[in-house]
Enzyme design. Sequence first.
Site, PDB file in Angstrom:
ATOM      1  N   LYS A 191       0.868  -1.184   0.000  1.00 26.43           N
ATOM      2  CA  LYS A 191       0.000   0.000   0.000  1.00 26.43           C
ATOM      3  C   LYS A 191       0.900   1.226   0.000  1.00 26.43           C
ATOM      4  O   LYS A 191       1.636   1.473   0.947  1.00 26.43           O
ATOM      5  CB  LYS A 191      -0.929   0.058   1.212  1.00 26.43           C
ATOM      6  CG  LYS A 191      -2.007   1.135   0.981  1.00 26.43           C
ATOM      7  CD  LYS A 191      -2.629   1.707   2.212  1.00 26.43           C
ATOM      8  CE  LYS A 191      -1.831   2.796   2.876  1.00 26.43           C
ATOM      9  NZ  LYS A 191      -1.657   4.040   2.089  1.00 26.43           N
ATOM     10  N   GLU A 266       9.343   0.235  11.163  1.00 31.60           N
ATOM     11  CA  GLU A 266      10.426   1.217  11.028  1.00 31.60           C
ATOM     12  C   GLU A 266       9.788   2.568  11.262  1.00 31.60           C
ATOM     13  O   GLU A 266       9.022   3.053  10.429  1.00 31.60           O
ATOM     14  CB  GLU A 266      11.030   1.168   9.619  1.00 31.60           C
ATOM     15  CG  GLU A 266      11.636  -0.165   9.239  1.00 31.60           C
ATOM     16  CD  GLU A 266      12.971  -0.431   9.892  1.00 31.60           C
ATOM     17  OE1 GLU A 266      13.435   0.388  10.715  1.00 31.60           O
ATOM     18  OE2 GLU A 266      13.557  -1.483   9.586  1.00 31.60           O
ATOM     19  N   CYS A 300      13.672   9.818   8.420  1.00 36.28           N
ATOM     20  CA  CYS A 300      13.511   9.335   9.789  1.00 36.28           C
ATOM     21  C   CYS A 300      14.832   9.311  10.553  1.00 36.28           C
ATOM     22  O   CYS A 300      14.859   9.497  11.759  1.00 36.28           O
ATOM     23  CB  CYS A 300      12.918   7.941   9.746  1.00 36.28           C
ATOM     24  SG  CYS A 300      13.825   6.865   8.639  1.00 36.28           S
TER      25      CYS A 300
HETATM   26  P1  NAD Z   1       2.316   7.876   8.579  1.00 33.88           P
HETATM   27  O1  NAD Z   1       2.577   6.991   9.732  1.00 33.88           O
HETATM   28  O2  NAD Z   1       1.267   8.895   8.686  1.00 33.88           O
HETATM   29  O3  NAD Z   1       1.948   7.019   7.276  1.00 33.88           O
HETATM   30  C1  NAD Z   1       2.766   6.000   6.769  1.00 33.88           C
HETATM   31  C2  NAD Z   1       1.928   5.048   5.933  1.00 33.88           C
HETATM   32  O4  NAD Z   1       0.991   4.412   6.778  1.00 33.88           O
HETATM   33  C3  NAD Z   1       1.104   5.708   4.824  1.00 33.88           C
HETATM   34  O5  NAD Z   1       1.066   4.827   3.696  1.00 33.88           O
HETATM   35  C4  NAD Z   1      -0.277   5.805   5.439  1.00 33.88           C
HETATM   36  O6  NAD Z   1      -1.306   5.812   4.470  1.00 33.88           O
HETATM   37  C5  NAD Z   1      -0.330   4.539   6.275  1.00 33.88           C
HETATM   38  N1  NAD Z   1      -1.237   4.586   7.423  1.00 33.88           N
HETATM   39  C6  NAD Z   1      -1.723   5.658   8.094  1.00 33.88           C
HETATM   40  N2  NAD Z   1      -2.539   5.276   9.096  1.00 33.88           N
HETATM   41  C7  NAD Z   1      -2.580   3.916   9.067  1.00 33.88           C
HETATM   42  C8  NAD Z   1      -3.217   2.912   9.873  1.00 33.88           C
HETATM   43  N3  NAD Z   1      -4.015   3.243  10.892  1.00 33.88           N
HETATM   44  N4  NAD Z   1      -3.000   1.625   9.588  1.00 33.88           N
HETATM   45  C9  NAD Z   1      -2.171   1.265   8.566  1.00 33.88           C
HETATM   46  N5  NAD Z   1      -1.559   2.157   7.762  1.00 33.88           N
HETATM   47  C10 NAD Z   1      -1.741   3.479   8.016  1.00 33.88           C
HETATM   48  O7  NAD Z   1       3.730   8.508   8.261  1.00 33.88           O
HETATM   49  P2  NAD Z   1       4.092   9.638   7.220  1.00 33.88           P
HETATM   50  O8  NAD Z   1       3.861  10.968   7.824  1.00 33.88           O
HETATM   51  O9  NAD Z   1       3.461   9.373   5.920  1.00 33.88           O
HETATM   52  O10 NAD Z   1       5.658   9.339   7.077  1.00 33.88           O
HETATM   53  C11 NAD Z   1       6.583   9.948   7.877  1.00 33.88           C
HETATM   54  C12 NAD Z   1       6.968   9.078   9.076  1.00 33.88           C
HETATM   55  O11 NAD Z   1       7.623   7.895   8.626  1.00 33.88           O
HETATM   56  C13 NAD Z   1       7.954   9.758   9.981  1.00 33.88           C
HETATM   57  O12 NAD Z   1       7.580   9.584  11.321  1.00 33.88           O
HETATM   58  C14 NAD Z   1       9.262   9.043   9.722  1.00 33.88           C
HETATM   59  O13 NAD Z   1      10.160   9.056  10.768  1.00 33.88           O
HETATM   60  C15 NAD Z   1       8.802   7.673   9.387  1.00 33.88           C
HETATM   61  N6  NAD Z   1       9.813   6.968   8.588  1.00 33.88           N
HETATM   62  C16 NAD Z   1      10.535   5.970   9.176  1.00 33.88           C
HETATM   63  C17 NAD Z   1      11.515   5.314   8.456  1.00 33.88           C
HETATM   64  C18 NAD Z   1      12.329   4.223   9.100  1.00 33.88           C
HETATM   65  O14 NAD Z   1      12.920   3.432   8.382  1.00 33.88           O
HETATM   66  N7  NAD Z   1      12.369   4.118  10.405  1.00 33.88           N
HETATM   67  C19 NAD Z   1      11.747   5.627   7.119  1.00 33.88           C
HETATM   68  C20 NAD Z   1      10.999   6.647   6.554  1.00 33.88           C
HETATM   69  C21 NAD Z   1      10.017   7.295   7.310  1.00 33.88           C
END
Ligand code: NAD
Length: 516
Positions: A191, A266, A300
């Site tokens: 997704k 992650e 991140c």
């Molecule tokens: P987010 O958590 O809002 O969304 C990430 C993904 O999850 C999107 O595809 C979103 O549609 C989906 N999602 C949202 N709610 C959901 C739910 N209830 N159940 C399942 N899926 C759901 O994050 P974002 O703002 O899009 O991305 C930024 C975040 O990602 C930051 O916190 C960053 O640190 C983190 N990040 C972590 C890594 C890592 O490897 N640790 C890498 C990149 C980004």
Amino acid sequence: MVATHAEGPATDRQGIPHYRMFIGGEWVDTDEQYDVINPATEELVATAAKGGTSHADAAVAAAKRAFESGEWRNTPPLERAAVIDRVIAALTSRMDEFTEIGSRECGFPLRLSQAICVGFPLLHMQHYADLTRRYEWERPGPVAGQVLSAGLVRREPLGVCVGIVPWNFPLVLTVWKAIPALAAGNSVVVKVDEKTPIAALEVAQMLRDAGVPDGTFNVITGDGETVGAHLVAHPDVRKVSFTGSTAVGREVMRNAADTIKQVTLELGGKGPNIVLEDADLDAAVDGAAYAFLLHAGQACESGTRLLLPSSLHDEFVRRLVERLKTLKIGNPLDPATDIGPVMGPDQHKRILGYIELGQQEGATLVHGGGVPSGPGFEKGYWVEPTVFTDVRNDMCIAREEIFGPVLSVLRYDSVDEAIEIANDTEYGLSAGVWSQDVPRALEVAKQLQAGSVWINDWHNISANLPFGGFKQSGNGRELGPDALDEFTEQKAVTVDLSGRVDRRAYGLVLGTPPSA
Ligand code: NAD
């Protein structure tokens, strides 16, 4: 930018590329659509079908059917690796196009886009292909104390694996979720984030052309709270690999619990970057800027807390600010650009909100803090690289992930104090130490609670090394020598070679047989 074709992901909808979802080997469209917006110009880059829970169900059903058919999981690992090789060749032949997709869809400056939207995916796929070739899919395991028994440990695929990908590194993270899962013989549903669906859908076509059977790889779009949550709770899904915020990660873990799914998370970070007194200052100043500014801070693993010894503080900050003044913010498609836009109106508002909060909390704004203006900035979502000093580790700007180009500078008076401040966070994804005395830096590194610690460097994510978080930055690891372990189950098989009934064991239950 991207050619549209009836037999590919993108068609033409009113003169704009329109992306469909890839389910069961078919391109599936919807009337409702998402707009994919260039964050630098606010122009419409493409539209994309808007998936719902019925599409999630269809994708999981297709993936389950494909898995049960056995076609892919019974394909020998060497052949699965060869399929990955063909995708590598296909992506290599379209490098320029994918570099541009990264810039237009995500705001990556061209140089960075080439590295992160093409170079990393290629290197990481190569790593997974190599690993697939040398992985111990089966190994003999002697049975303790039983000479006349043979043991075998098999690594078997899990079934349907779901990858949930955020918008900040869409293709790299699609590769991290999909390629090791496929290499291990699973079926996959990815997704994508609605803001950045293009690269993963293009790769779906490449995987199909490379020989992945229909239904084995699926890509859907959809809102996280509905479609993402539905996938996580789905009873036919065996594993969820999620990258995103810690808040959503908690929800994913909760929703996966009812069906005892395997979960890799992650999540966010608040990387402490410790400069020791004996650091090479020129290198450390550049390193500190690099650590918090890659992708306008939307990474991140960014180094967002800079810990400086009091003795170096003023000189270091002065040099850092001078260095930041040399950076060019602007159009990501201009090869001279260093820093691009942030991802959209929500990110923009959130980052500016933290900059205001930092000032209210009593931190001193020493650089940036505003929105660039003038030609080239009439449209788009821009934030100046921003540095706060006089930050205390209990302030929100030191504790919460801002996910923008904002650096918090903290002072320390002893190395022990620096380590204590560094570890005083619920996050534990990345950390860094700058020193010319490498053994000393290693001693500090050992005490930092983080999944990756970089000495005299930052963002050095290597395919050969595991990547993931301590504490609330996540569970499990991606990349590294054990990447396929995350997508396989271990099965222990034993064979009794003695040709006799084991009286000691059987007798525990069956007693002494009548004939004995
Ligand atoms: P987010 O958590 O809002 O969304 C990430 C993904 O999850 C999107 O595809 C979103 O549609 C989906 N999602 C949202 N709610 C959901 C739910 N209830 N159940 C399942 N899926 C759901 O994050 P974002 O703002 O899009 O991305 C930024 C975040 O990602 C930051 O916190 C960053 O640190 C983190 N990040 C972590 C890594 C890592 O490897 N640790 C890498 C990149 C980004």
